[in-house]
Design a protein around this motif. Structure first.
Motif, mmCIF file in Angstrom:
data_model
loop_
_atom_site.group_PDB
_atom_site.id
_atom_site.type_symbol
_atom_site.label_atom_id
_atom_site.label_comp_id
_atom_site.label_asym_id
_atom_site.label_seq_id
_atom_site.Cartn_x
_atom_site.Cartn_y
_atom_site.Cartn_z
ATOM 1 N N GLN A 202 0.829 -1.201 0.000
ATOM 2 C CA GLN A 202 0.000 0.000 0.000
ATOM 3 C C GLN A 202 0.865 1.254 0.000
ATOM 4 O O GLN A 202 1.814 1.384 0.780
ATOM 5 N N LEU A 203 0.524 2.167 -0.888
ATOM 6 C CA LEU A 203 1.185 3.462 -0.963
ATOM 7 C C LEU A 203 0.400 4.429 -0.083
ATOM 8 O O LEU A 203 -0.783 4.666 -0.304
ATOM 9 N N ASP A 204 1.033 4.980 0.938
ATOM 10 C CA ASP A 204 0.367 5.850 1.907
ATOM 11 C C ASP A 204 1.080 7.192 1.950
ATOM 12 O O ASP A 204 2.185 7.305 2.477
ATOM 13 N N LEU A 205 0.470 8.241 1.373
ATOM 14 C CA LEU A 205 1.083 9.564 1.287
ATOM 15 C C LEU A 205 0.272 10.590 2.063
ATOM 16 O O LEU A 205 -0.928 10.404 2.295
ATOM 17 N N ARG A 206 0.927 11.669 2.453
ATOM 18 C CA ARG A 206 0.282 12.791 3.124
ATOM 19 C C ARG A 206 0.704 14.080 2.426
ATOM 20 O O ARG A 206 1.889 14.326 2.209
ATOM 21 N N ASP A 229 -1.880 6.950 -13.493
ATOM 22 C CA ASP A 229 -0.557 6.378 -13.253
ATOM 23 C C ASP A 229 -0.579 4.883 -13.566
ATOM 24 O O ASP A 229 -1.396 4.129 -13.032
ATOM 25 N N ALA A 230 0.352 4.437 -14.406
ATOM 26 C CA ALA A 230 0.363 3.044 -14.860
ATOM 27 C C ALA A 230 0.725 2.064 -13.750
ATOM 28 O O ALA A 230 0.367 0.876 -13.818
ATOM 29 N N SER A 231 1.427 2.518 -12.715
ATOM 30 C CA SER A 231 1.865 1.608 -11.662
ATOM 31 C C SER A 231 0.809 1.373 -10.587
ATOM 32 O O SER A 231 0.906 0.419 -9.809
ATOM 33 N N ILE A 232 -0.183 2.246 -10.525
ATOM 34 C CA ILE A 232 -1.251 2.084 -9.534
ATOM 35 C C ILE A 232 -2.182 0.951 -9.960
ATOM 36 O O ILE A 232 -2.633 0.896 -11.115
ATOM 37 N N LEU A 233 -2.444 0.014 -9.047
ATOM 38 C CA LEU A 233 -3.321 -1.122 -9.345
ATOM 39 C C LEU A 233 -4.770 -0.655 -9.327
ATOM 40 O O LEU A 233 -5.330 -0.331 -8.265
ATOM 41 N N LYS A 234 -5.377 -0.626 -10.495
ATOM 42 C CA LYS A 234 -6.723 -0.073 -10.614
ATOM 43 C C LYS A 234 -7.792 -0.981 -9.999
ATOM 44 O O LYS A 234 -8.865 -0.516 -9.616
ATOM 45 N N GLU A 235 -7.488 -2.283 -9.914
ATOM 46 C CA GLU A 235 -8.491 -3.190 -9.338
ATOM 47 C C GLU A 235 -8.558 -3.092 -7.818
ATOM 48 O O GLU A 235 -9.490 -3.598 -7.195
ATOM 49 N N GLU A 236 -7.545 -2.434 -7.223
ATOM 50 C CA GLU A 236 -7.549 -2.232 -5.781
ATOM 51 C C GLU A 236 -8.136 -0.860 -5.448
ATOM 52 O O GLU A 236 -8.225 0.023 -6.295
ATOM 53 N N GLN A 237 -8.524 -0.701 -4.182
ATOM 54 C CA GLN A 237 -9.176 0.533 -3.763
ATOM 55 C C GLN A 237 -8.184 1.690 -3.706
ATOM 56 O O GLN A 237 -7.056 1.538 -3.251
ATOM 57 N N MET A 238 -8.637 2.865 -4.186
ATOM 58 C CA MET A 238 -7.855 4.094 -4.114
ATOM 59 C C MET A 238 -8.648 5.115 -3.312
ATOM 60 O O MET A 238 -9.846 5.321 -3.568
ATOM 61 N N THR A 266 7.286 4.653 -7.688
ATOM 62 C CA THR A 266 5.953 5.251 -7.776
ATOM 63 C C THR A 266 5.769 6.341 -6.727
ATOM 64 O O THR A 266 5.199 7.404 -7.007
ATOM 65 N N ARG A 267 6.247 6.092 -5.529
ATOM 66 C CA ARG A 267 6.124 7.080 -4.444
ATOM 67 C C ARG A 267 6.810 8.391 -4.824
ATOM 68 O O ARG A 267 6.225 9.478 -4.702
ATOM 69 N N TRP A 268 8.055 8.286 -5.272
ATOM 70 C CA TRP A 268 8.803 9.495 -5.612
ATOM 71 C C TRP A 268 8.160 10.227 -6.797
ATOM 72 O O TRP A 268 8.080 11.463 -6.802
ATOM 73 N N ARG A 269 7.726 9.471 -7.782
ATOM 74 C CA ARG A 269 7.133 10.093 -8.965
ATOM 75 C C ARG A 269 5.818 10.802 -8.622
ATOM 76 O O ARG A 269 5.576 11.939 -9.050
ATOM 77 N N LEU A 270 4.983 10.159 -7.825
ATOM 78 C CA LEU A 270 3.692 10.746 -7.479
ATOM 79 C C LEU A 270 3.840 12.023 -6.650
ATOM 80 O O LEU A 270 3.100 12.990 -6.860
ATOM 81 N N LEU A 271 4.768 12.019 -5.704
ATOM 82 C CA LEU A 271 4.950 13.215 -4.892
ATOM 83 C C LEU A 271 5.336 14.416 -5.767
ATOM 84 O O LEU A 271 4.840 15.530 -5.566
ATOM 85 N N GLU A 272 6.196 14.180 -6.731
ATOM 86 C CA GLU A 272 6.584 15.270 -7.634
ATOM 87 C C GLU A 272 5.399 15.705 -8.498
ATOM 88 O O GLU A 272 5.153 16.912 -8.656
ATOM 89 N N GLU A 273 4.667 14.750 -9.053
ATOM 90 C CA GLU A 273 3.537 15.082 -9.924
ATOM 91 C C GLU A 273 2.432 15.801 -9.153
ATOM 92 O O GLU A 273 1.797 16.729 -9.683
ATOM 93 N N ILE A 274 2.201 15.402 -7.896
ATOM 94 C CA ILE A 274 1.175 16.071 -7.083
ATOM 95 C C ILE A 274 1.559 17.531 -6.863
ATOM 96 O O ILE A 274 0.727 18.440 -6.974
#
Length: 298
Positions: A202-206, A229-238, A266-274
């Motif tokens: 699980q990716l957990d960001l603040r 984002d291609a790395s996020i599992l779409k079948e799982e809850q977001m 994925t964590r590093w990329r998402l933080l920058e994109e956010i």
């Protein structure tokens, strides 16, 4: 007459000293003649022992190589392979050294008794090492982690990818390629977090936004990033939610699932994109601040 007596006494003393020196030289010569065959024999035995030691090293390497290949063919756990290889190495070298000592003419019974008594003394002195050995056995039997897992030793906060499980220590490799060596006893006596026990993590960001910002718009921006984002599992809850109303910011929580091997990227990329997307949409990410109101005197 006195001079003649003195010369005679001196001559006698010199003669006696010469005879004594000759006698000592003869004794040394005789000792060497008696000892040289034994010294030569002992030297040859030592030379033969050294040759046997180097041959034994080659045999031990060959045996360890065969055992490792057997484990590889059987697709056994990597940690078991490393542990058995380490145990085999120390055991075979111990047997080799014991055999060499016996070949030099030492009484094997006395040597065995000495090793046994020394083993007890060393065991008492090295209780921690014995604890580490027992810890290594427990790790292999219970499998709280295996080679390749990313673990966190909760007591001291040491974390990294497991690279080797040896008979006394486990080696971790950190993200910045440092090696951490942790005693096995510590790993079995303290709590451990295995971050890669499952295939997914699980990716957990603040992320904090200003109190003046549009919360719904911020959530929408982040949800869009997650869905694209291609790395996020779409079948799982977001989930994107308000996690906290802090002193200087509204803290948004972000939870999604990714493959273990893609977690950090994925964590590093998402933080920058956010950060980039929130800036482009005019949503402020505040820093800690204090507002001071000055009261005017009338």
């Amino acid at each position: 007459m006195t001079d003649t007596t003195t010369i005679a006494d001196t001559t006698q003393e010199v003669t006696e000293a010469t005879q004594q020196a000759v006698k000592q030289v003869n004794q040394i010569t005789q000792y060497l003649q008696d000892s040289i065959p034994g010294l030569i024999t002992f030297g040859l035995e030592v030379l033969a022992a050294l040759v046997a030691f180097f041959i034994g090293r080659l045999v031990i390497k060959w045996i360890r190589k065969i055992v490792r290949r057997s484990f590889e063919r059987s697709e056994a756990d990597k940690g078991v392979e490393q542990f058995v290889d380490s145990l085999l190495k120390y055991g075979l070298y111990g047997i080799l050294i014991f055999c060499l000592i016996s070949s030099l003419g030492f009484d094997t019974t006395s040597v065995a008794a000495l090793l046994a008594s020394s083993g007890v003394a060393i065991g008492l002195a090295l209780q921690g090492s014995l604890s580490n050995f027992a810890g290594g056995v427990l790790i292999l039997l219970l499998k709280p982690f295996v080679v390749g897992d990313y673990i966190i030793e909760d007591t001291n906060g040491k974390e990294g990818t497991v690279k080797e499980i040896q008979i006394f220590y486990t080696k971790l490799s950190t993200i910045d390629n440092k090696t951490i060596v942790i005693p096995n006893g510590m790993l079995t006596n303290n709590s451990i977090t295995n971050a890669t026990a499952k295939d997914e993590r699980q990716l957990d960001l603040r992320v904090g936004i200003s109190y003046n910002a549009d919360i719904k718009k911020a959530k929408s921006v982040i949800e869009k990033l997650l869905s694209e984002d291609a790395s996020i599992l779409k079948e799982e809850q977001m989930n994107v939610f308000v996690n906290d109303l802090a002193d200087s910011a509204v803290v948004l929580g972000i939870r999604a699932w990714v493959k273990n091997e893609e977690y950090w990227a994925t964590r590093w990329r998402l933080l920058e994109e956010i950060k980039v997307e929130l800036d482009e949409n005019g949503i402020e990410i505040p820093y800690p601040q204090v507002t001071v109101h000055m009261k005017e005197d009338k």
